[in-house]
Design a protein around this motif. Structure first.
Motif, PDB file in Angstrom:
ATOM      1  N   VAL A   1      -7.345   4.387   0.425  1.00  0.00           N
ATOM      2  CA  VAL A   1      -6.932   3.384   1.403  1.00  0.00           C
ATOM      3  C   VAL A   1      -5.459   3.557   1.800  1.00  0.00           C
ATOM      4  O   VAL A   1      -5.151   3.673   2.991  1.00  0.00           O
ATOM      5  CB  VAL A   1      -7.204   1.953   0.901  1.00  0.00           C
TER       6      VAL A   1
ATOM      7  N   VAL B   1      -9.689   4.351  -4.859  1.00  0.00           N
ATOM      8  CA  VAL B   1      -8.883   3.277  -4.282  1.00  0.00           C
ATOM      9  C   VAL B   1      -7.687   3.858  -3.517  1.00  0.00           C
ATOM     10  O   VAL B   1      -7.268   3.332  -2.481  1.00  0.00           O
ATOM     11  CB  VAL B   1      -8.396   2.317  -5.387  1.00  0.00           C
TER      12      VAL B   1
ATOM     13  N   ASN C   1       0.830  -1.203   0.000  1.00  0.00           N
ATOM     14  CA  ASN C   1       0.000   0.000   0.000  1.00  0.00           C
ATOM     15  C   ASN C   1       0.866   1.254   0.000  1.00  0.00           C
ATOM     16  O   ASN C   1       0.605   2.228  -0.715  1.00  0.00           O
ATOM     17  CB  ASN C   1      -0.894   0.007   1.247  1.00  0.00           C
TER      18      ASN C   1
ATOM     19  N   LEU D   1      -6.150  -4.151  -1.552  1.00  0.00           N
ATOM     20  CA  LEU D   1      -7.457  -3.889  -0.961  1.00  0.00           C
ATOM     21  C   LEU D   1      -8.165  -5.204  -0.635  1.00  0.00           C
ATOM     22  O   LEU D   1      -8.746  -5.370   0.441  1.00  0.00           O
ATOM     23  CB  LEU D   1      -8.302  -3.048  -1.917  1.00  0.00           C
TER      24      LEU D   1
ATOM     25  N   GLY E   1     -11.450   0.589   3.497  1.00  0.00           N
ATOM     26  CA  GLY E   1     -11.410  -0.540   2.570  1.00  0.00           C
ATOM     27  C   GLY E   1     -12.797  -1.068   2.267  1.00  0.00           C
ATOM     28  O   GLY E   1     -13.121  -1.385   1.116  1.00  0.00           O
TER      29      GLY E   1
END
Length: 328
Positions: free
Chosen positions: A287, A284, A39, A223, A301
């Motif tokens: 996150v 997205v 991430n 995710l 999420g």
């Protein structure tokens, strides 16, 4: 029917990658620690590269009418302020407010906005959406940093300087402004008769393109690896609020007001860009950002997954109704 097919075609690959990430975790091929590291990599390297290239590809911005951009920015700011007030009233947990305010104003424009605009209005839609991306994505990220600074889960006090530092230090914002700086230099080169472009350094741009291509699939895989069905049950109320904002209230207000007051001013390409701003799921990239700023990663999420699923309906209804209204 064509709009419905497009909506599901746009959403199914996203859902499939999330599902794959979930099964990779179940198969012990990706654990929570690896997901956090990936991430961070997406947030600091892959997504900034994608945004820089999106801005770099803008051609002749001076030839475009900017009214729809002003509207998109003003409407986004209005949605941010209204949602901030509503969330403060109806959500008691401070740690969850940052995620829910984000879901209201921040769409997945960076990943699906331009492809969606292309599907709705061809190359003209791509041009309008690309130019809007240079303005709306920085705004999304600046508002997100402000929101997450206000509602920090670690309880750290927020100051104006900390918010400014968070905005200026955000890799996504830096990438976009670097792209805008390159556009200014390119315009100066054009006026001076200099033909050199960064894209002529082929090895550099090939690597940049490869890094960019990793941003979406990797973000979605991570995710999925962080998704927990048990958490969905615990967060049912917050997820419902998020879906209502992102898939019902925001598309209705953002597109409805534009149609009522500007349908004779904005073109079909402009409306295609606005559908990408107001009807697509929450970003997205929210996150990895919320992880970096110590927010509620589990709730964020869940909101990305569920708004992605419901976006098939919101995108279809928005494009269908605008087509009935003579926009497309």
């Amino acid at each position: 029917m064509e709009s419905l097919i497009f909506a599901f075609t746009a959403v199914i690959p996203l859902v499939a990658l999330v599902a794959l990430g979930y099964f990779l975790k179940k198969g012990s091929l990706m654990d929570e620690e690896l997901a956090k590291k990936l991430n961070r990599l997406v947030f600091r390297v892959f997504l900034p590269t994608t945004l820089f290239l999106n801005v770099y590809k803008i051609e002749k911005p001076g030839d475009v009418a900017f009214g729809y951009i002003v509207y998109a920015l003003a409407a986004t700011l209005g949605i941010f302020l209204v949602s901030l007030g509503i969330i403060l009233l109806i959500v008691p947990q401070n740690s969850r407010r940052g995620a829910l305010v984000q879901v209201a104003f921040r769409s997945n424009y960076a990943l699906v906005g331009i492809p969606l605009a292309q599907s709705l209005f061809g190359d003209e839609g791509v041009g309008a959406a690309t130019l809007l991306s240079a303005m709306i994505i920085p705004m999304f990220n600046i508002l997100a940093v402000i929101t997450l600074s206000i509602f920090r889960e670690d309880g750290e006090k927020t100051s104006v300087m900390k918010v400014v530092k968070g905005v200026t230090g955000n890799p996504l914002i830096r990438a976009i402004f670097l792209g805008l700086a390159v556009l200014v230099v390119r315009a100066a080169f054009t006026r001076a008769g200099i033909g050199f472009r960064l894209s002529q350094i082929e090895p550099l741009f090939k690597v940049a393109g490869q890094l960019s291509s990793l941003s979406t699939p990797l973000a979605l895989l991570v995710l999925g690896a962080q998704f927990e069905f048990s958490t969905a049950s615990e967060l049912r109320r917050e997820i419902t609020i998020g879906i209502l904002f992102r898939s019902v209230i925001v598309p209705t207000l953002g597109l409805g007001i534009a149609y009522l007051f500007f349908r004779d001013t904005f073109s079909g390409a402009h409306f295609a860009s606005l559908v990408a701003v107001f009807a697509t799921p929450v970003a997205v990239s929210s996150v990895p950002m919320i992880q970096e700023m110590n927010g509620d990663v589990k709730l964020m999420g869940q909101l990305v997954v569920w708004t992605t699923l419901f976006s098939a309906i919101s995108v279809f209804l928005a494009s269908f109704l605008l087509k009935l209204g003579g926009v497309f």
